[in-house]
Motif scaffolding. Structure first.
Motif, PDB file in Angstrom:
ATOM      1  N   SER A 121       0.839  -1.258  -0.024  1.00  0.00           N
ATOM      2  CA  SER A 121      -0.113  -0.029  -0.046  1.00  0.00           C
ATOM      3  C   SER A 121       0.996   1.284  -0.124  1.00  0.00           C
ATOM      4  N   SER A 122       1.924   1.084   0.859  1.00  0.00           N
ATOM      5  CA  SER A 122       2.672   2.413   0.929  1.00  0.00           C
ATOM      6  C   SER A 122       3.491   2.432  -0.586  1.00  0.00           C
ATOM      7  N   LEU A 123       3.831   1.367  -0.997  1.00  0.00           N
ATOM      8  CA  LEU A 123       4.645   1.287  -2.445  1.00  0.00           C
ATOM      9  C   LEU A 123       3.755   2.007  -3.371  1.00  0.00           C
ATOM     10  N   ALA A 124       2.376   1.680  -3.461  1.00  0.00           N
ATOM     11  CA  ALA A 124       1.543   2.121  -4.304  1.00  0.00           C
ATOM     12  C   ALA A 124       1.457   3.538  -4.270  1.00  0.00           C
ATOM     13  N   ASP A 125       1.171   4.079  -2.979  1.00  0.00           N
ATOM     14  CA  ASP A 125       1.059   5.397  -2.581  1.00  0.00           C
ATOM     15  C   ASP A 125       2.489   6.483  -3.094  1.00  0.00           C
ATOM     16  N   GLN A 126       3.336   5.626  -2.847  1.00  0.00           N
ATOM     17  CA  GLN A 126       4.715   6.169  -3.421  1.00  0.00           C
ATOM     18  C   GLN A 126       4.663   6.545  -4.944  1.00  0.00           C
ATOM     19  N   ALA A 127       4.197   5.438  -5.506  1.00  0.00           N
ATOM     20  CA  ALA A 127       4.364   5.314  -7.112  1.00  0.00           C
ATOM     21  C   ALA A 127       3.420   6.341  -7.469  1.00  0.00           C
ATOM     22  N   ILE A 128       2.373   6.689  -7.166  1.00  0.00           N
ATOM     23  CA  ILE A 128       1.201   7.922  -7.709  1.00  0.00           C
ATOM     24  C   ILE A 128       1.902   9.065  -7.169  1.00  0.00           C
ATOM     25  N   LYS A 129       2.624   9.144  -5.951  1.00  0.00           N
ATOM     26  CA  LYS A 129       3.098  10.568  -5.676  1.00  0.00           C
ATOM     27  C   LYS A 129       4.099  10.759  -6.628  1.00  0.00           C
TER      28      LYS A 129
ATOM     29  N   ILE B 291       3.975  -4.677  -6.973  1.00  0.00           N
ATOM     30  CA  ILE B 291       3.542  -5.070  -5.537  1.00  0.00           C
ATOM     31  C   ILE B 291       2.581  -6.200  -5.639  1.00  0.00           C
ATOM     32  N   GLY B 292       2.080  -6.580  -4.449  1.00  0.00           N
ATOM     33  CA  GLY B 292       1.410  -7.839  -4.413  1.00  0.00           C
ATOM     34  C   GLY B 292      -0.262  -7.477  -4.998  1.00  0.00           C
ATOM     35  N   SER B 293      -0.498  -6.385  -4.114  1.00  0.00           N
ATOM     36  CA  SER B 293      -1.817  -5.779  -4.488  1.00  0.00           C
ATOM     37  C   SER B 293      -2.198  -4.496  -3.872  1.00  0.00           C
ATOM     38  N   ARG B 294      -2.920  -3.498  -5.012  1.00  0.00           N
ATOM     39  CA  ARG B 294      -3.243  -2.250  -4.530  1.00  0.00           C
ATOM     40  C   ARG B 294      -4.383  -2.434  -3.420  1.00  0.00           C
ATOM     41  N   VAL B 295      -5.252  -3.406  -3.569  1.00  0.00           N
ATOM     42  CA  VAL B 295      -6.292  -3.555  -2.936  1.00  0.00           C
ATOM     43  C   VAL B 295      -6.296  -4.375  -1.601  1.00  0.00           C
TER      44      VAL B 295
END
Lengths: 199, 379
Positions: B213-221, B364-368
């Motif tokens: 979740s943190s990696l997904a946030d970093q990606a979007i950021k 990542i494994g999953s965003r959700v």
């Protein structure tokens, strides 16, 4: 002389009173029971249950009719004999119907087994045609256990048939066909996708 | 002499009257016996027989076997008793016991009919429920577990369960509910066990969700400055391109066979998880149409690899692996790579035009979260 005649009539009357003349048609009863047993031996109770139930109900009714006549002073087994003839014929017909149904199921199993065997052969050929190398290996591996399962199922069908469980064998081969067909579609899909990539 | 004759004649006359009287009595008895029909238990036996036939038609021999067997036994007793009474001299026949047996047989047969109706209906309902449950479970498998790297044992359980489900459905359609129930029960056991094991594997995998979740946030950021960023969601089998915080493209992706979990070493057929960047664009120098090489192993991967080697979890001779790419030749519907991310060639063309060397790749494994994926599904 007159007195002697009267005496003879009286004795006869009393004799008639205390004895009954007709006997139950035991030979016909035994024959009907044997015919019913024969129908059961060929699985009529399993393959044509409604007909077999009607047959046994009729025989029960006849047994009751026999006892009903036995209860009477002057039993008459004419109608019972007629009914016995009908039941014996019913038993023969039920046996034939059961055998015919068994042949029908056997033929269906044979037909389905042939179809499954053909599908399995096709599936095995499709596996060889499936994409080679690492990209195909994963798909093939996933399908292999399914194929083994179908083969085991077909072998079980043969065992069930040999044990006389045609209904169980029929269910199993139908399920095997469903599975073999879905794998066939899956394999064709994988090959089609691989072909698409080569274009 | 005359007197003696007279006496004899009177005696003869007397005998004659007695005889005539006897004949009249015997004929009367005969006529009475012939016309009376209320002695034999015909009606009671007939009622019992009809009740048994009805019970048989309602499959009482299957659904209320004990009661039906009892009814049949009572009917047989009635018949045996009737036959026994018929053997006796007619004046001593008594059909009370026969009637009693017949009435009891009728009662039991009626009871077995009632019970059979209830049980047949409830068996049908139970099988319907089980088949619906099986359908749900098989759907859950198709949706959540089908693409997961499951063990042969789990696959075998699932496949056998699926076959038995078909057999149960076939028996149900033929109205052989007890047989359908027995098969459905076995199928439920297998499919449930397979789903539970797969579900457990999924739950364990999702222990890493906070990191993803943190990696997904970093990606979007990271994409908010206008740079394109690649985010790969392994569970969803998707590769997404983000720009200015917005997803601009989404492609279907395929991974290594053992994609669930991070890549630890060469040959584990796992797709790595973490933050990477594109280090080379291969337009022709690849057998997978086009490829984007990423910097696996990164520093974090190397540090973990060294730690695992030190702890003995990985053999000292193990190699960490390399050459992880995003490449073409995908769209096969299975996870087949050695750890790379495979896209369809047409998608690869689009991606190739969007990214450049140094484009960040978040895998990542999953965003959700799992709760959102599963909803109220029970495995």
């Amino acid at each position: 002389m007159k007195n002697k005649i009267i005496l003879a009539i009286a004795v006869l009357g009393i004799a008639v009173l205390f004895t009954s003349c007709a006997k139950p048609p035991q030979a016909e009863i035994d024959a009907a029971n044997a015919a019913i047993q024969e129908a059961k031996t060929v699985g009529a109770d399993l393959y044509v249950p409604a007909d077999f139930a009607a047959l046994t109900d009729s025989m029960n009714a006849i047994n009751a009719a026999v006892e009903e006549q036995k209860s009477k002073m002057f039993p008459s087994y004419g109608k019972v004999k007629e009914k016995l003839a009908v039941v014996s014929q019913m038993a023969v017909d039920t046996k034939a119907k059961s055998e015919s149904r068994k042949v029908e199921i056997q033929n269906e199993i044979t037909q389905l087994t042939t179809e499954v065997t053909t599908l399995m052969e096709e599936n095995k050929t499709l596996v060889t045609k499936a994409p080679k190398g690492k990209e195909g290996a994963a798909a093939i591996e996933a399908i292999k256990s399914d194929l083994a399962l179908i083969e085991a199922s077909v072998a079980e069908v043969a065992t069930l048939q040999a044990n006389g469980d045609l209904i169980g064998a029929d269910d199993k081969i139908k399920a095997a066909k469903e599975k073999a067909t879905s794998i066939n579609t899956e394999l064709k899909d994988v090959i089609e996708k691989a072909k698409g990539k080569k274009k | 002499m005359n007197q003696v004759r007279k006496k004899k004649r009177r005696l003869k006359k007397k005998y004659l009257y007695i005889l005539i009287g006897l004949i009249i009595v015997s004929i009367s008895i005969t006529i009475w016996l012939a016309i009376r029909d209320d002695g034999a238990p015909n009606d009671a036996i007939k009622s019992a027989r009809e009740a048994l036939a009805e019970a048989k038609q309602l499959n009482a021999s299957i659904y209320a076997a004990d009661l039906f067997a009892e009814a049949e036994q009572l009917y047989d007793s009635a018949m045996v008793n009737w036959s026994r009474e018929n053997e006796r001299f007619f004046l001593f026949r008594n059909y009370d016991r026969t009637r009693s047996f017949a009435q009891k047989a009728k009662g039991k047969a009626k009871e077995s009919s009632t019970v059979s109706k209830e049980r047949a209906s409830s068996t049908q309902d139970r099988v319907e429920t089980m088949l619906a449950d099986l359908k749900n479970k098989l759907d859950v498998y198709e949706r959540l577990f089908k693409d997961m790297p499951l063990s042969n044992r789990e696959l075998d359980m699932h496949n056998r369960g699926k076959m038995l489900t078909s057999e149960a459905r076939i028996a149900y359609e033929s109205q052989r509910y007890p047989e359908a129930e027995s098969k459905a029960k076995k199928a439920v056991e297998l499919v449930t066990a397979s789903n539970l094991q797969a579900g457990q594997k999924l739950k364990e995998y999702f222990q890493h969700y906070p990191k993803w979740s943190s990696l997904a946030d970093q990606a979007i950021k990271a994409s908010k400055g206008g740079n394109r960023v690649i985010l790969v969601d392994k569970l969803a089998h998707k590769l997404m391109v983000y720009k200015s915080g917005v997803m601009t493209h989404s492609f279907d992706a395929e991974f290594g066979k053992n994609w669930m979990g991070d890549k630890l070493r060469r040959g584990d057929k796992a797709t790595p998880e973490g933050i990477y960047k594109i280090t080379a664009r291969k337009d022709r120098a690849t057998k997978y149409y086009k490829a984007l090489l990423i910097n696996y192993p990164n520093d974090e991967d190397r540090a973990r690899f060294a730690r695992l080697k030190r702890s003995g979890e990985l053999s000292s001779r193990t190699d960490i692996g390399n050459l992880i790419e995003i490449h073409g030749m995908g769209g096969k519907g299975v996870d087949w790579t050695d750890g790379c991310v495979a896209l369809r060639n047409s998608d690869m063309d689009v991606l190739f035009s969007l990214v450049r060397t140094d484009t960040r790749v978040y895998i990542i494994g999953s965003r959700v979260p799992l709760s959102e994926i599963c909803g109220d599904i029970s495995f």
